[in-house]
Design an enzyme around this catalytic site. Structure first.
Site, PDB file in Angstrom:
ATOM      1  N   VAL A  47       0.088  16.233   4.784  1.00 45.26           N
ATOM      2  CA  VAL A  47       0.848  17.208   5.226  1.00 45.26           C
ATOM      3  C   VAL A  47       1.360  18.249   4.714  1.00 45.26           C
ATOM      4  O   VAL A  47       1.500  19.905   4.293  1.00 45.26           O
ATOM      5  CB  VAL A  47       2.357  16.462   5.517  1.00 45.26           C
ATOM      6  CG1 VAL A  47       4.096  17.575   5.640  1.00 45.26           C
ATOM      7  CG2 VAL A  47       1.830  15.069   6.457  1.00 45.26           C
ATOM      8  N   CYS A  48       0.682  18.461   2.735  1.00 44.40           N
ATOM      9  CA  CYS A  48       0.783  19.877   1.938  1.00 44.40           C
ATOM     10  C   CYS A  48      -0.222  20.459   1.935  1.00 44.40           C
ATOM     11  O   CYS A  48       0.066  21.505   2.684  1.00 44.40           O
ATOM     12  CB  CYS A  48       0.286  19.064   0.743  1.00 44.40           C
ATOM     13  SG  CYS A  48       2.409  17.597  -0.201  1.00 44.40           S
ATOM     14  N   THR A  49      -1.288  19.983   2.706  1.00 50.69           N
ATOM     15  CA  THR A  49      -2.326  21.461   3.215  1.00 50.69           C
ATOM     16  C   THR A  49      -1.950  21.863   3.872  1.00 50.69           C
ATOM     17  O   THR A  49      -2.014  23.073   3.998  1.00 50.69           O
ATOM     18  CB  THR A  49      -3.849  20.137   3.768  1.00 50.69           C
ATOM     19  OG1 THR A  49      -4.545  20.247   1.928  1.00 50.69           O
ATOM     20  CG2 THR A  49      -4.861  20.827   3.268  1.00 50.69           C
TER      21      THR A  49
END
Length: 159
Positions: A47-49
């Site tokens: 999700v961060c990517t």
């Protein structure tokens, strides 16, 4: 928790921008405001990517509004430089390795089941040229991305 209308907590931290430099928020506001601080739990996670790549995809819109985007996480500046390189991110990433920003912005969360503690809640703060938080969004669910249109609209209101 830092919120809209509050003075943004000032800080100095390492900036991963292909190199490693010192970044002080208050010193950047004259030339770079509004500043978008996008906190994320950790580099190289799904999700961060996706979130950082979405900010990259929308970077031209922020540039058109004379805003500057920075990602912020507890990862080391060396890790963040590799994360930038692997994902072709053109904006800088701020390392909060000692979690001082997470504490100052009061956005700490834990992943108890993973044994990971003291990372940033996924959060976005737009800081205006006077150092005031013009927009804030903080999620208790690390799987939820920000409403990018809302962030862009908040920046546009400052233009």
């Amino acid at each position: 928790m830092a919120a809209t209308g509050d003075a943004a907590p000032d800080f100095t931290a390492p900036l991963a921008n292909g190199d490693i430099e010192e970044f002080t928020l208050s010193e950047r506001l004259d030339d770079e405001a509004p500043v978008v601080l996008a906190f994320f739990p950790g580099a190289f996670t799904s999700v961060c990517t996706e979130e950082m790549c979405t900010f990259q995809d929308r970077l031209a819109a922020f540039d058109d509004l004379d805003a500057t985007v920075y990602g912020v996480s507890r990862d080391s500046p060396f890790t963040l430089n590799e994360f930038r390189a692997q994902n072709d991110l053109e904006f800088g990433l701020i390392s909060d390795l000692n979690k001082e920003l997470i504490e100052d912005y009061d956005i700490e969360m834990d992943f108890d089941d993973l044994g990971v503690y003291g990372v940033a809640k996924r959060s976005v703060f737009v800081v205006d040229g006077d150092g005031e938080i013009a927009y804030s969004w903080v999620s208790d669910d690390p799987g939820v991305e920000p409403e990018y249109d809302e962030v862009e609209a908040a920046v546009e209101e400052l233009a």
